[in-house]
Structure formats: C-alpha cells, structure tokens
Write a protein that holds these residues in place. Sequence first.
Motif, PDB file in Angstrom:
ATOM      1  N   PHE A   1      36.110  37.347  36.862  1.00 35.11           N
ATOM      2  CA  PHE A   1      36.953  38.240  36.062  1.00 35.11           C
ATOM      3  C   PHE A   1      36.487  39.693  36.247  1.00 35.11           C
ATOM      4  O   PHE A   1      37.291  40.601  36.464  1.00 35.11           O
ATOM      5  CB  PHE A   1      36.885  37.834  34.585  1.00 35.11           C
ATOM      6  CG  PHE A   1      37.534  38.826  33.655  1.00 35.11           C
ATOM      7  CD1 PHE A   1      38.898  38.777  33.405  1.00 35.11           C
ATOM      8  CD2 PHE A   1      36.775  39.811  33.034  1.00 35.11           C
ATOM      9  CE1 PHE A   1      39.500  39.708  32.559  1.00 35.11           C
ATOM     10  CE2 PHE A   1      37.363  40.739  32.182  1.00 35.11           C
ATOM     11  CZ  PHE A   1      38.731  40.685  31.949  1.00 35.11           C
TER      12      PHE A   1
ATOM     13  N   ASP B   1      44.112  32.366  32.691  1.00 33.33           N
ATOM     14  CA  ASP B   1      44.581  32.093  31.330  1.00 33.33           C
ATOM     15  C   ASP B   1      45.190  30.700  31.192  1.00 33.33           C
ATOM     16  O   ASP B   1      45.299  30.178  30.085  1.00 33.33           O
ATOM     17  CB  ASP B   1      45.604  33.161  30.902  1.00 33.33           C
ATOM     18  CG  ASP B   1      44.939  34.509  30.669  1.00 33.33           C
ATOM     19  OD1 ASP B   1      43.740  34.519  30.334  1.00 33.33           O
ATOM     20  OD2 ASP B   1      45.614  35.549  30.826  1.00 33.33           O
TER      21      ASP B   1
ATOM     22  N   TRP C   1      46.015  41.244  40.326  1.00 30.82           N
ATOM     23  CA  TRP C   1      45.371  41.066  39.021  1.00 30.82           C
ATOM     24  C   TRP C   1      46.204  40.128  38.148  1.00 30.82           C
ATOM     25  O   TRP C   1      45.676  39.253  37.480  1.00 30.82           O
ATOM     26  CB  TRP C   1      45.190  42.437  38.356  1.00 30.82           C
ATOM     27  CG  TRP C   1      44.570  42.407  36.996  1.00 30.82           C
ATOM     28  CD1 TRP C   1      45.148  42.848  35.841  1.00 30.82           C
ATOM     29  CD2 TRP C   1      43.262  41.917  36.627  1.00 30.82           C
ATOM     30  NE1 TRP C   1      44.278  42.672  34.782  1.00 30.82           N
ATOM     31  CE2 TRP C   1      43.118  42.105  35.241  1.00 30.82           C
ATOM     32  CE3 TRP C   1      42.218  41.338  37.346  1.00 30.82           C
ATOM     33  CZ2 TRP C   1      41.970  41.729  34.542  1.00 30.82           C
ATOM     34  CZ3 TRP C   1      41.071  40.959  36.658  1.00 30.82           C
ATOM     35  CH2 TRP C   1      40.952  41.161  35.276  1.00 30.82           C
TER      36      TRP C   1
ATOM     37  N   ASN D   1      38.372  40.951  28.296  1.00 30.74           N
ATOM     38  CA  ASN D   1      38.537  42.397  28.356  1.00 30.74           C
ATOM     39  C   ASN D   1      37.902  43.052  27.126  1.00 30.74           C
ATOM     40  O   ASN D   1      37.169  44.032  27.240  1.00 30.74           O
ATOM     41  CB  ASN D   1      40.037  42.704  28.363  1.00 30.74           C
ATOM     42  CG  ASN D   1      40.356  43.855  29.261  1.00 30.74           C
ATOM     43  OD1 ASN D   1      39.521  44.743  29.443  1.00 30.74           O
ATOM     44  ND2 ASN D   1      41.546  43.861  29.815  1.00 30.74           N
TER      45      ASN D   1
ATOM     46  N   THR E   1      44.796  36.667  36.589  1.00 30.21           N
ATOM     47  CA  THR E   1      44.693  36.424  35.139  1.00 30.21           C
ATOM     48  C   THR E   1      45.655  35.310  34.693  1.00 30.21           C
ATOM     49  O   THR E   1      45.344  34.566  33.772  1.00 30.21           O
ATOM     50  CB  THR E   1      44.955  37.706  34.320  1.00 30.21           C
ATOM     51  OG1 THR E   1      46.172  38.292  34.744  1.00 30.21           O
ATOM     52  CG2 THR E   1      43.824  38.694  34.474  1.00 30.21           C
TER      53      THR E   1
ATOM     54  N   SER F   1      41.946  36.179  29.120  1.00 27.71           N
ATOM     55  CA  SER F   1      41.676  37.435  29.845  1.00 27.71           C
ATOM     56  C   SER F   1      41.599  38.609  28.875  1.00 27.71           C
ATOM     57  O   SER F   1      40.821  39.546  29.080  1.00 27.71           O
ATOM     58  CB  SER F   1      42.753  37.682  30.899  1.00 27.71           C
ATOM     59  OG  SER F   1      44.028  37.761  30.299  1.00 27.71           O
TER      60      SER F   1
END
Length: 192
Positions: free
Chosen positions: A107, A156, A148, A10, A152, A6
């Motif tokens: 995502f 992950d 969130w 990002n 994630t 993640s």
Amino acid sequence: MTQLRSQRLNQITHEPHSRLDAAVKAQDPFSSRENFARFVQAQYLFQSELQPLYRDPALVQLFPDLPARCRAAQARDDLADLGAGVPAPVAGAPEGVSRAEALGWLFVSEGSKLGAAFLIRRVAALGLGETFGARHLGEPEGGRAEGWKTFTRLLDGLALSAEEERQADAGALAAFERFARLLQHSYATENA
Ligand code: HEM
C-alpha cells in the motif's frame, strides 16, 4: 464501520507521511543532481527490499500486475543515469513478512507513486524526467490514477480477519519507518 481498508490505511499513515514528506524536503533533494541521487538511492533500497513481495506468487495471485509495479529496475537505471553508485544493502530490511503485513507495505509503496507526480515536476529543473534520471517517478503504464484505483479496489476487496487487518496496519507503519531510515542512511553515507 463502512470505511474502506485503503481509507483506514491512509488515515493511520497520515502522520508518518507528513513526517516523511518533511524529512524529504529537509534534504533539499531538488537542489542538485547529487542531492537527488541520494533520494534515488533510498528509493532503490526500498524498492529492492520489496522486490520479493512484488514477486511473491501468493500476492501476485491477488494483484495480477504486481511484478510490473515494482520500480527497483527503474531506480537502478536512474542511479546509472545520475552516475551514482548502487548502494549496499542496509541492515533491517523486512523479513518474514506475513501476507497481511505485505499488504500494508505494498500500500505504501504503491501510494508513493501519487506523490511522485509532484516530485517529478520538481526534477525537470535538473534536466531529469521519466526517461532519464527520474524513471522511477514516472507515470506508470495505464496512468497513475488508474493504477492506484486498480490496486486499492483489489486491496479493499480482500477478506481479512481482525488479526490480519491489524497486521496490514502494522505493515504500512513499518514501511514508513523503513523509508525514513533509508532516507536518513542515504544522506548520511559517503557516496561510492
Ligand atoms: C515511501 C512512501 C512515500 C514517500 C517517500 C512519499 C513522499 C511524498 C512527498 C515528498 C510528497 C510531497 C510532494 C510535494 O509536495 O512536492 C508526497 C505527496 C503526496 N503523497 Fe506521498 N509518499 C509516500 C507514500 C504515500 C502514500 C502511501 C500515499 C497514499 C496512500 C501517498 C500520497 C501522496 C499524495 C496524494 C501526495 C500529494 C500531496 C498531498 O496530498 O499531500 N504517498 N509524498
């Protein structure tokens, strides 16, 4: 090497996110309900295009609450609140998305709920909020941060091959490109 997936997503989407943020602001979506409705039309199209992924049984197995996370219905209700038309589909919707690419798309869609916390404060001046006109920007059940974190954490924890990692990156980048396209389309189109 210890970077979470993640975090990598990002990082690689930082620039497209800044560009999209600027593109949204350039349209001045908070200046009037009419202008905000254009933004909601883009959100509606984006969420509708992703609905098949949110409902995909293989993905739901990875993220059990996935179907409830989709905001197409809220965006459609927002359009009705705003007296704006439901936009016709726009050519170029994602098709034949692999599971790994889908992770990147999701995502981006899920991450956009974080920025929504800022956006919803701005629309209060237009008399809109999470029960009228800006439902799709509302706090998800269980909380924004928690939702969130859960997403994630599951993302992950998945085991992916190097090729799948690459596909996830490509999916995230494609999602930003697509939203930018839909945004541009919404503001350039005559309203129904
Ligand atoms: C379609 C995708 C997205 C759109 C349209 C979008 C839009 C925006 C906009 C317009 C802002 C500015 C809000 C303001 O300053 O008032 C913002 C902020 C923010 N967005 Fe996004 N975003 C998207 C995806 C993401 C993703 C994938 C993440 C995280 C992984 C994310 C995280 C954030 C955060 C944390 C903020 C708060 C301010 C900041 O740190 O820059 N967004 N977003």
